[in-house]
Every structure is written in structure tokens, then in C-alpha cells.
Motif scaffolding. Sequence first.
Motif, mmCIF file in Angstrom:
data_model
loop_
_atom_site.group_PDB
_atom_site.id
_atom_site.type_symbol
_atom_site.label_atom_id
_atom_site.label_comp_id
_atom_site.label_asym_id
_atom_site.label_seq_id
_atom_site.Cartn_x
_atom_site.Cartn_y
_atom_site.Cartn_z
ATOM 1 N N GLY A 130 -37.164 29.213 22.986
ATOM 2 C CA GLY A 130 -37.961 28.438 24.059
ATOM 3 C C GLY A 130 -38.423 27.081 23.672
ATOM 4 N N CYS A 131 -37.559 26.304 22.830
ATOM 5 C CA CYS A 131 -37.461 25.049 22.643
ATOM 6 C C CYS A 131 -37.176 24.340 23.915
ATOM 7 C CB CYS A 131 -36.344 24.373 21.578
ATOM 8 S SG CYS A 131 -36.456 25.287 20.019
ATOM 9 N N MET A 182 -42.302 22.393 14.545
ATOM 10 C CA MET A 182 -42.127 22.549 16.048
ATOM 11 C C MET A 182 -42.083 24.081 16.372
ATOM 12 S SD MET A 182 -41.725 20.376 18.462
ATOM 13 C CE MET A 182 -43.030 19.111 18.051
ATOM 14 N N ALA A 183 -41.450 24.956 15.734
ATOM 15 C CA ALA A 183 -41.762 26.259 15.898
ATOM 16 C C ALA A 183 -42.829 26.949 15.728
ATOM 17 C CB ALA A 183 -40.512 27.273 14.831
ATOM 18 N N TRP A 191 -44.305 7.010 23.077
ATOM 19 C CA TRP A 191 -44.699 8.275 22.826
ATOM 20 C C TRP A 191 -45.804 9.036 23.842
ATOM 21 C CZ3 TRP A 191 -42.291 11.209 19.094
ATOM 22 C CH2 TRP A 191 -41.389 10.586 17.919
ATOM 23 N N ALA A 219 -40.286 14.669 22.648
ATOM 24 C CA ALA A 219 -39.411 13.704 22.255
ATOM 25 C C ALA A 219 -37.970 14.025 22.763
ATOM 26 C CB ALA A 219 -39.598 13.648 20.815
ATOM 27 N N TYR A 239 -39.397 11.642 11.578
ATOM 28 C CA TYR A 239 -39.805 12.273 12.741
ATOM 29 C C TYR A 239 -41.356 12.279 12.965
ATOM 30 C CZ TYR A 239 -35.096 13.576 12.000
ATOM 31 O OH TYR A 239 -33.778 13.437 11.937
ATOM 32 N N PHE A 240 -41.459 12.571 14.312
ATOM 33 C CA PHE A 240 -42.772 12.851 14.937
ATOM 34 C C PHE A 240 -43.492 11.344 15.173
ATOM 35 C CE2 PHE A 240 -42.464 17.126 13.073
ATOM 36 C CZ PHE A 240 -42.179 17.575 14.207
ATOM 37 N N PHE A 300 -46.281 17.279 26.829
ATOM 38 C CA PHE A 300 -47.039 18.567 26.164
ATOM 39 C C PHE A 300 -48.107 18.470 24.953
ATOM 40 C CE2 PHE A 300 -42.999 19.241 27.784
ATOM 41 C CZ PHE A 300 -43.064 20.449 28.593
ATOM 42 N N LEU A 329 -44.499 27.021 19.265
ATOM 43 C CA LEU A 329 -44.117 28.421 19.733
ATOM 44 C C LEU A 329 -44.864 29.475 19.072
ATOM 45 C CD1 LEU A 329 -40.410 27.430 20.126
ATOM 46 C CD2 LEU A 329 -41.964 27.774 21.774
ATOM 47 N N CYS A 375 -39.617 22.724 26.714
ATOM 48 C CA CYS A 375 -40.089 21.086 26.658
ATOM 49 C C CYS A 375 -38.928 20.080 26.281
ATOM 50 C CB CYS A 375 -40.929 21.236 25.487
ATOM 51 S SG CYS A 375 -42.336 22.252 25.765
ATOM 52 N N LEU A 384 -33.994 14.265 22.130
ATOM 53 C CA LEU A 384 -33.625 14.771 20.910
ATOM 54 C C LEU A 384 -32.047 14.315 20.770
ATOM 55 C CD1 LEU A 384 -34.978 18.323 20.427
ATOM 56 C CD2 LEU A 384 -35.775 16.224 19.474
ATOM 57 N N ALA A 408 -38.862 19.160 10.461
ATOM 58 C CA ALA A 408 -39.312 18.904 11.717
ATOM 59 C C ALA A 408 -39.157 20.359 12.719
ATOM 60 C CB ALA A 408 -38.693 17.541 12.297
ATOM 61 N N PHE A 414 -48.317 14.612 24.002
ATOM 62 C CA PHE A 414 -47.351 13.408 24.004
ATOM 63 C C PHE A 414 -46.275 13.907 24.836
ATOM 64 C CE2 PHE A 414 -49.958 12.851 20.174
ATOM 65 C CZ PHE A 414 -50.085 11.716 19.982
ATOM 66 N N ARG A 415 -45.246 12.670 24.928
ATOM 67 C CA ARG A 415 -44.054 13.158 25.626
ATOM 68 C C ARG A 415 -43.125 13.929 24.753
ATOM 69 N NH1 ARG A 415 -40.434 7.891 26.203
ATOM 70 N NH2 ARG A 415 -39.943 8.839 23.970
ATOM 71 N N LEU A 438 -39.386 30.703 11.909
ATOM 72 C CA LEU A 438 -38.106 30.829 11.983
ATOM 73 C C LEU A 438 -37.435 30.985 10.264
ATOM 74 C CD1 LEU A 438 -36.910 27.970 14.298
ATOM 75 C CD2 LEU A 438 -37.422 30.237 14.769
#
Length: 343
Positions: free
Chosen positions: A217-218, A296-297, A116, A269, A280-281, A233, A301, A221, A271, A292, A266-267, A305
Motif C-alpha cells: 500500500g505504499c 513508514m510501514a 514539505w 515525500a 529522512y523525514f 497525507f 499502514l 501515497c 522518492l 525510514a 505533509f506532502r 515488515l
Amino acid sequence: ESVDAPAAMPTADAAQIAAPAADPLRDSARQLFQPLPDKLDKVRDQPLTEARIALGQSLFFDPRLSGSHTISCNSCHNLGTAGADNVVTSTGHGGQKGPRNSPTVLNSVFNLAQFWDGRAPDLKEQAKGPVQNPVEMHNTIERVEETLDSMPGYVEAFAAAFPGETDPINFENMARAIEAFEATLITPSSRFDQFLTGKADLNAQEREGLSLFIDKGCVACHSGANVGGQAYFAFGAVKRPDEAILPPADLGRAAVTKEAGDAFVFRAAPLRNVARTAPYFHSGQVWDLNEAIRVMAESQLGQNLSATEIEAIAAFLRSLDGREPAITPPVLPTSTTATPRPL
Ligand code: HEM
Ligand code: HEM
């Protein structure tokens, strides 16, 4: 592309039907992602010979690499469950729980670095970690080498995998062979790959999800062959998720680089097959893929959503499920009286 066109469109003329359908979404996707190859011929300078892959497969499944002889790589990276273990954090030596969720080994060869936090540069270096980790397999280099040396089946398999070497059984070659096997754990031909290569289309909801994944914008990354795994990120770049999801004690890359600015980095992930690798995570605290995506959103970002948008993105992510390698559990070499007993 012509295969996607409806076979008979009464009002269209023949020229229109024959012309490849323009698909701007596919064009954009091709700029951002690559389909997975069916196989690799080498990893860095390492040739992927059949003997090396077969040895690596045995090692991956061999619980005698662990101190207790009860834990193999496959215990936490089960190849029947998409190369992960589907628990929050894995159980290792003596029932101990590690601090992080087990990532899948499938397609891990395409990540820029392993773990990770990216602390291992490649799969060969990575493989040396869990064997010696007291919370995972709790063994030592010397004991592993002694174990492998004690079995004629391994003596032969290492000689075949590393021809010309006078003393092929060693920890470095163990790691090389495991890497060679892992480099075969690729999942090509997902529906998304077929879309990228023009062999098939996605359905309307999946297309909507892909559009959102790009437009929201996903992709900043999560891009490339592994739809992630290519860069680091901050988790919580816009808004830090709650402490259960992002535990304050795990500083991520800051522990690797010793840079304060890398705290909670972290890197991104990867997908691929993500629908199959809950929870997750790195903390393994989120069981629902939709949740998840929502996290993330919001955290990466700063966006809320709608439920419909989240469903569409989830549908797109499910189209990343690829063809998993058909792996037969190997028949392992027989122990001898010289084989060290389980701890
Ligand atoms: C991470 C392979 C044994 C739990 C990884 C990764 C690989 C891997 C390739 C990195 C994947 C990525 O970053 O995307 C192996 C091999 C093993 C082995 C070859 C045997 C030699 C185990 C065992 C456990 C385990 C026995 C559980 C007790 C984990 C965890 C991580 C991980 C928790 C993430 C750790 C972190 O990021 O700090 N493993 N693994 N692994 N593996 Fe294994
Ligand atoms: C993890 C999806 C945007 C960076 C994840 C995971 C999913 C996901 C499902 C968990 C994967 C797993 O645990 O195996 C998405 C979606 C996004 C998005 C749908 C857009 C709405 C972003 C952005 C960034 C980013 C914009 C960078 C600023 C990361 C990182 C992780 C991750 C660093 C690993 C977090 C951890 O340490 O546990 N993403 N992501 N993601 N994503 Fe995203």
C-alpha cells in the motif's frame, strides 16, 4: 522486451523467444508510475530558453543573493549531493538552524506544490522565500535588486533572458530564471525508468521490493512520475511516530490551510533518488533508509515488515537513482564598488 530474453534457450522454439515476455509486474507499475522525461520545454507559461536557464544557474550558485554573501541555494541544495545537503536541518544565516530538513531540488518541478507542507504553489514562488528568510539567506528584495543591478554581467544576462522588457532586473524575474534552471534538474533513465519503458529488467530483489511497495500500500501515497510529491497525507495516519521524528510543534499543512484537521499533514515525500538524500523525514531524524521504510510501514499502514521485506523495498528504492544533471559551477559576474557589502 525481447532484449530481456536469454539469448539461447535450447528447449524453446523460435516463436516463443520472439514473443515479448509477458510481465504483469511491469503492467501494474505502468498504471501507477510514469518515467521521467529527459527534458521539459516549458513550465506553465514560462519558456525554458537557454539564456533564462543560464541566468538561473548563476543565481542558484551566487552567494551574493544572501545578506552575508556566504550562502547560495547550492549551499543547502548541493547539486553534487543529489540536490540536498545531507544534514538534519540546514545551517543558514549566522549559523542558525532551520526547523526542517532540506528536500532535494532534483525533479522538484514534478511536485504538486513546493515545501514539505506545500505552501508555495510552484518553483517561481518558492524561490522568493529563502532569499528573504531571516534564518536562511537573510536578504531583502530591494537589496537583491540593487546587488544584481550593480554588476554589468547580470545587467546583460537579465536583458538576454527577458528580451523586450525595459527593466528586466527585478525580484520576479530572478525567481523566474531560478525556476527555469530548476526545471532542468531532472534525473531520467533510472533503472526503474528503464524497467517501465521496457528497456531493462530489475533484479529479483528489486522486483520483490516493487511488488511489496505496490501490495503493502505504499503506492496509495507514493505514485506518479516522482513516486510521491502528488498529494498530502497525515504523517502518523495509523500510528503516530515518536516525537523526535514528528515534532509536536510542526503542524505541517495546518499552518498553511488553518484547518485543525490538517495537523501533521505533509506532502507525501517524492522518492526519486531517495537513497542519496538521507537523513529522512521533514525532521531529518532518520539516517537509515531501512529505518525510514520501517517507520513508514508502521505509521502509515500499521504493518510490521520483516527485515527481508524492508531490504527488498530499499533495493527497489535504490533503483530510482537516475542520471543526475552534469552541472558546471558557473563563472559569476564580477562585483563592483556599487555592489552592497556583506552584512
Ligand atoms: C525547500 C529551492 C535556498 C533550505 C526548497 C524547495 C526548493 C528550494 C525548490 C522545495 C523542494 C520541495 O518541496 O520538494 C531553493 C532555492 C534557493 C534555496 C532556489 C535559493 C534561492 C535555500 C537555503 C537553505 C534552504 C540557502 C538553507 C539555509 C531549504 C529547506 C527547505 C527548502 C529547509 C524545506 C523548507 C520547508 O519545507 O519548510 N528549497 N532553496 N534553501 N529549502 Fe531551499
Ligand atoms: C515519507 C517510504 C507508505 C506518506 C516517506 C519517506 C520514505 C517513504 C522513504 C521519507 C522520504 C524523505 O524523507 O525524503 C514509504 C514506504 C511506504 C510508505 C516504503 C510503504 C511501506 C506511505 C503511505 C503514506 C505515506 C501509505 C500515506 C498514508 C508519506 C508522507 C511522507 C512520507 C506524508 C512525508 C513525511 C514527513 O513529513 O516527513 N515515505 N512510504 N507513505 N511518506 Fe511514505
